[in-house]
Design a protein around this motif. Structure first.
Motif: not given
Length: 202
Positions: A20-28, A30-49
């Motif tokens: 019951l204590l385990l459930i209580f702590f899981l429910v109450t 709050t897990i903090e999530t790190d906020s970062g910068i939203s960036r989309k990385l370019p897709p990997p390229q097989d050959e050098e362009v």
């Protein structure tokens, strides 16, 4: 003389209490999530362009030194003026012929960017640059793109780009989401976010 049996502690319900204590702590908890910068990385390229050839006037150089001083096109600038300077560069529309921009509202200075689709903002920083200043500069540059996208979305679709993105994420949105996605892509095509980050200087 008979030995008396030591009284035992009834531990039968300890497992239930722990559970019951385990459930209580899981429910109450709050897990903090790190906020970062939203960036989309370019897709990997097989050959050098080879990288595309860019005209120097289509590159807007923003630098942060180790003292957190902001240099825009090698000129000192306050952070509060950066967004307006970036908008002026992106919306210039100084190109002619194929590079002409019929939706740009800038000064059409031939020495500045030809077209928002060709314009690139290059951000360079020093390894000793303060993280908060770096994020603040990033925010101002992204805000410049958002301002221009909002303007075009309002002109073409009667609502801001930010509203369109919110509607796309809204599970209760009753309109056509496929059509909305296409409209968002059109605005992103008119003002593509081309933000280049160079390797930090030592």
């Amino acid at each position: 003389m008979a030995r008396r049996a030591a009284p035992e502690v009834n531990a039968g319900s300890m497992a239930d209490i722990a559970f019951l204590l385990l459930i209580f702590f899981l429910v109450t908890t709050t897990i903090e999530t790190d906020s970062g910068i939203s960036r989309k990385l370019p897709p990997p390229q097989d050959e050098e362009v080879p990288p595309p050839i860019l005209k120097e006037k289509n590159i807007f150089v923003v630098e942060l030194n180790k003292n957190n001083d902001l240099l825009v096109e090698e000129t000192p600038m306050e952070l509060k003026d950066l967004r307006e300077a970036a908008i002026k560069f992106l919306d210039n529309g100084g190109g002619a012929g194929e590079d002409a921009c019929n939706y740009c509202q800038g000064s059409k200075d031939p020495s500045s960017s030809d077209n928002p689709t060709k314009a690139v903002i290059s951000l360079r920083n020093n390894r000793e640059t303060n993280y908060e200043t770096y994020i603040a500069v990033q925010n101002e540059l992204v805000a410049a793109y958002t301002t221009l996208r909002n303007r075009e979305a309002q002109r073409l679709f009667g609502k801001t780009f930010v509203q369109m993105e919110k509607e796309l994420k809204d599970v209760n949105y009753t309109g056509n989401k496929e059509s909305l996605k296409e409209d968002i892509k059109k605005i992103q095509f008119l003002f593509p976010e081309k933000l280049s980050e160079a390797e930090p200087k030592k």
